[in-house]
Scaffold this active site. Structure first.
Site, PDB file in Angstrom:
ATOM      1  CB  CYS A  16      -0.948  -0.115   1.234  1.00 23.79           C
ATOM      2  SG  CYS A  16      -2.045  -0.919   1.712  1.00 23.79           S
ATOM      3  N   GLY A  48       0.421  -1.179  -4.641  1.00 16.68           N
ATOM      4  CA  GLY A  48      -1.036  -1.151  -4.969  1.00 16.68           C
ATOM      5  C   GLY A  48      -1.448  -1.043  -5.782  1.00 16.68           C
ATOM      6  CG  ASN A  99       1.918   1.365   3.813  1.00 18.77           C
ATOM      7  OD1 ASN A  99       3.030   1.567   3.523  1.00 18.77           O
ATOM      8  ND2 ASN A  99       1.536   0.452   3.505  1.00 18.77           N
ATOM      9  N   GLY A 100       0.209  -0.289   6.090  1.00 23.99           N
ATOM     10  CA  GLY A 100       0.822  -1.129   7.178  1.00 23.99           C
ATOM     11  C   GLY A 100      -0.402  -2.727   7.415  1.00 23.99           C
ATOM     12  CE1 TYR A 102       8.150  -8.118  -6.327  1.00 28.31           C
ATOM     13  CE2 TYR A 102       6.706  -7.003  -4.409  1.00 28.31           C
ATOM     14  CZ  TYR A 102       6.527  -7.608  -5.493  1.00 28.31           C
ATOM     15  OH  TYR A 102       5.120  -7.660  -6.266  1.00 28.31           O
TER      16      TYR A 102
END
Ligand code: 5GP
Ligand code: MG
Length: 457
Positions: free
Chosen positions: A2, A28, A102-103, A243
Site C-alpha cells: 500500500c 498497490g 499503510n501497514g 522487492y
C-alpha cells in the site's frame, strides 16, 4: 504494501496527491482514493482500479482544498470489495475525519472485538476502521489528543495520514517498519509519501524521512510541527529494499537499486555457480542480477522479456490464475539461451510458483543447465507488518530445503542470500525487520495470528 500520500498547503493538493499515487502505483493496484479538505468540508473520491482509472477531471472538480491525503491499496486475497478502498471517511463528534493507512495492525482483532462488544458497527474488514472508531470514541477534547489516545491502543506497523477539515496529522510507528518521507513541493506546500519516487515526479525537494514514533502536525498559517510520540525502536523492513520499493526510491538514505546491486554481488560471493550467462527475472530481479553477473564476471542479458501490461503476479488470488499469469507476463529469447548454462536471479522466492514456470520456460528455450539464485534469504515466516505473504504452509522454504526446492522446480541448483549477507548488503548500522526470514515478531503478532491476508491493508 500500500502507498499513502499527504499534501498540505498546496493550491493543487488533489492533483499533487494524484501524481504521487501514480508514481507509487507499484505499491498497490487494487483501489485508489483521495480525500481533500478545504477548511469546512472533506471531499472523497475512491474506487477500485488503477490510479489512472479511478480519477478523472470530474474528480478534481470535486476534490477541493489545500490539503489532500491519498492511498493505493494492495490486493489481498478474498477481501477486495469497494468498501475496502481508502481513505476511510467518517463524521463524528468533532466533525469530519479521513484516514489513510499503510501497514498492518497486529492487535486488530482484539481491538475490533472490544469495540463490537460495546456496540460499534463496521463496514469493512480493514484495520483502518479501528483507528477511526478509536478516535471517535476517545473522551479527549482536541483531535490531537484523541489521536494520541488511539495510538496507545494500536500495535504493529503503520504509517498514517489523518485529515480533519483544516489540519493534517502524519504518524509513523515507533519501529519505522514501513517507509515514509517528508518533502516540499515547488508551490511551497508540504508532502509526505511512502516513497521518494513520488517527490521526483512532482519536482518536490526531499527534506527527510519521518522519524519512527514521530507525529507531524500541519496547520494552515504555520510551519509543520513535530512531536515524538513514542521512543523510536527503528526496524525498517528489509523487504522494502528487496522487492517492494521502486528502484529509484531512497529509503533512509539508501537507494533501492544500489542496495539490490550489492545484494546480487554478495550472492555471487556466497553462492557462485559455473555458468555462461546471467539473466534476471524481470523487473524486480534486474538490479540483483546485474550485481550477480558483475560479481561472477559473467555476461548479463535481459533474455526474458516482460509484458508490462500484466500486473504483478500475486495480484490474482487463485492458484490457477497465478499459473497462467506467469506465461502471460514473461517470455524467453531462445537464441540467447540455447545451449547455455544459465544463472537466473530473482529477488525472492515465496511459493515457488513463478520459479517453477521460469525454469521450465528456460529449459524449453534450450538452456543446458538452469541455476536459480535468490537475492534474499529463505522466507520461512509470514510477515505480520504489512507484507501480504501467504500462510506458512504456502511458503515453500518453511518446509523444504534449497536442495528439495531445486528438485521440485527442476533447477540444477538453488541458492539464497544469507541473512547476514542481506544485513551487510543493506548496512549493518540498522536493525532491520527480518521477520519473514527469522520469525522474530518484535512488534507483536505471531506466525499463527491472522495477517493482512484477511483483514489488513
Ligand atoms: P514464487 O516464484 O515464489 O512463486 O514468487 C516469487 C516472485 O514473486 C518473485 O519474482 C518476487 O518478485 C515476487 N514477489 C515476492 N513478494 C511479493 C509480494 O509480496 N507481492 C508480489 N506481487 N510479488 C511478490
Ligand atoms: Mg518478481
Amino acid at each position: 504494501m500500500c502507498a499513502i500520500v499527504g499534501v498540505y498547503g498546496s493550491e493543487n493538493a488533489a492533483k499533487n496527491a494524484y501524481y504521487a499515487l501514480f508514481a507509487m502505483q507499484h505499491r498497490g493496484q487494487e483501489s485508489s482514493g483521495i480525500s481533500t479538505a478545504n477548511g469546512s468540508k472533506i471531499h472523497l473520491v475512491k474506487k477500485r482500479g488503477l490510479v489512472t482509472d479511478v480519477f478523472d477531471e470530474q474528480s478534481f472538480d470535486a476534490l477541493k482544498g489545500r490539503c489532500a491525503i491519498g492511498h493505493n491499496r494492495y490486493a489481498t486475497a478474498g477481501n477486495d470489495s469497494l468498501f475496502d478502498a481508502q481513505p476511510v471517511f467518517a463524521r463524528y463528534k468533532l466533525g469530519e475525519i479521513s484516514v489513510a493507512h499503510n501497514g498492518n495492525l497486529v492487535n486488530k482483532n482484539e481491538v475490533r472485538n472490544r469495540l463490537i462488544t460495546r456496540g460499534a458497527i463496521f463496514q469493512t474488514g480493514m484495520d483502518t476502521e479501528n483507528i477511526v472508531h478509536l478516535i471517535a470514541k476517545s473522551q479527549e477534547d482536541a483531535l490531537i489528543n484523541r489521536i494520541k489516545d488511539m495510538l496507545k491502543k494500536i500495535e504493529g506497523a503503520y504509517c498514517l495520514a489523518i485529515q480533519s477539515r483544516s489540519k493534517m496529522f502524519v504518524i509513523r510507528d515507533r519501529f519505522g517498519i514501513r517507509p515514509l518521507s517528508l518533502g516540499k513541493l515547488p508551490d511551497g506546500g508540504w508532502i509526505v509519501a511512502s516513497e521518494t519516487c513520488a517527490f521526483d515526479l512532482l519536482g518536490a525537494t526531499f527534506i527527510r524521512d519521518v522519524r519512527p514514533g514521530e507525529m507531524l502536525i500541519f496547520e494552515e498559517g504555520c510551519e509543520p510541527t513535530s512531536e515524538q510520540v513514542f521512543e523510536p525502536d527503528y526496524h525498517p523492513c528489509a523487504f522494502e529494499y528487496i522487492y517492494f520499493a521502486r528502484p529509484d526510491s531512497i529509503i533512509d538514505g539508501t537507494n533501492v537499486y544500489e542496495s539490490r546491486l550489492v545484494m546480487g554481488k554478495r550472492l555471487a560471493k556466497e553462492k557462485p555457480c559455473d555458468v555462461d550467462l546471467v539473466l534476471p527475472v524481470p523487473d524486480s530481479g534486474v538490479a540483483a542480477a546485474r550485481g550477480f553477473a558483475q560479481g561472477l564476471g559473467v555476461p548479463f542479458e535481459m533474455a526474458i522479456v516482460r509484458n508490462h501490461y500484466v500486473g504483478r503476479t500475486f495480484i490474482e488470488p487463485t492458484q490457477a490464475i497465478r499459473n497462467l499469469k506467469v506465461k502471460l507476463k514473461l517470455s524467453p529469447i531462445s537464441s540467447l539461451i540455447k545451449g547455455k548454462r544459465i544463472a537466473i536471479i530473482d529477488d525472492s522466492l515465496v511459493r515457488g510458483t513463478t520459479s517453477r514456470q521460469i525454469v521450465k520456460m528456460l529449459k524449453e528455450a534450450g538452456a543446458s543447465e538452469v541455476h536459480m539464485r535468490i537475492a534474499a534469504p529463505e522466507i520461512k515466516y509470514p510477515c505480520r507488518y504489512g507484507i501480504d505473504t501467504p500462510t506458512q504452509t504456502e511458503l515453500i522454504s518453511a518446509s523444504q530445503t534449497p536442495q528439495e526446492i531445486a528438485q521440485k522446480i527442476g533447477a540444477s541448483s538453488l541458492g539464497f542470500l544469507s541473512i547476514q549477507g542481506l544485513v551487510e548488503s543493506l548496512g549493518s548500522h540498522r536493525q532491520y525487520s527480518l521477520v519473514s526470514f527469522d520469525g522474530n515478531y518484535f512488534a507483536g503478532g505471531s506466525a499463527e495470528s491472522p495477517g493482512c491476508n484477511d483483514l489488513g491493508t
